[in-house]
Scaffold this motif. Structure first.
Motif, PDB file in Angstrom:
ATOM      1  N   ARG A 112      64.863  28.630  45.659  1.00  0.00           N
ATOM      2  CA  ARG A 112      64.273  27.360  45.077  1.00  0.00           C
ATOM      3  C   ARG A 112      62.672  27.868  44.725  1.00  0.00           C
ATOM      4  N   THR A 113      62.194  27.210  43.523  1.00  0.00           N
ATOM      5  CA  THR A 113      60.802  27.543  43.322  1.00  0.00           C
ATOM      6  C   THR A 113      60.037  26.259  43.463  1.00  0.00           C
ATOM      7  N   LYS A 137      58.598  25.081  54.403  1.00  0.00           N
ATOM      8  CA  LYS A 137      59.760  25.364  55.164  1.00  0.00           C
ATOM      9  C   LYS A 137      60.982  24.405  54.787  1.00  0.00           C
ATOM     10  N   ASN A 138      60.816  23.023  54.685  1.00  0.00           N
ATOM     11  CA  ASN A 138      61.740  22.040  54.402  1.00  0.00           C
ATOM     12  C   ASN A 138      62.277  22.118  53.271  1.00  0.00           C
TER      13      ASN A 138
END
Length: 126
Positions: free
Chosen positions: A77-78, A97-98
């Motif tokens: 994911r970007t 992080k999340n």
């Protein structure tokens, strides 16, 4: 065994047209094929963010009325949101992080160079 996908193997070669052969994961055409797979994934996912290839783990190419790439790719994911339609080249990977997410994908990308057509029949990500 690294095979240049721009050249059909010479007649004395052990490689028969139609049988998949390993190809270098750094090959520009392999990278382009992986990007096509990522575009297709992004178009079909309902994630808010765009994903981008982080690593091409394995690549095979098969000469069948064009070039069929079979790719094992990790995508992440970007920080770019889909609605911005950013160029993936300028999208950095998520650092929070999340929000980080990595998927392992198998793409089949069929490129017919002389008609400039790209067909992506298989996109499996988990």
């Amino acid at each position: 065994c690294v095979v240049s996908v721009t050249n059909v193997p010479p007649p004395h070669s052990t490689i028969r047209p139609g049988s998949p052969v390993p190809v270098n994961t750094n090959n520009p055409r392999v990278r382009q094929a992986a990007r096509f797979g990522v575009y297709r994934y992004n178009n079909s996912s309902n994630d808010l963010f765009l994903f981008k290839e982080s690593q091409i783990k394995k690549a095979m190419v098969q000469i069948v009325r064009g070039l069929k790439y079979m790719l094992h790719v990790e995508i992440k994911r970007t920080v770019c949101e889909k609605r911005d339609h950013s160029s993936l080249d300028s999208c950095h990977f998520q650092t929070k992080k999340n929000l980080q997410r990595m998927l392992r994908c198998y793409f089949e990308v069929w490129i017919t160079p002389w008609t400039h057509k790209v067909h992506i029949p298989v996109v499996h990500c988990h």
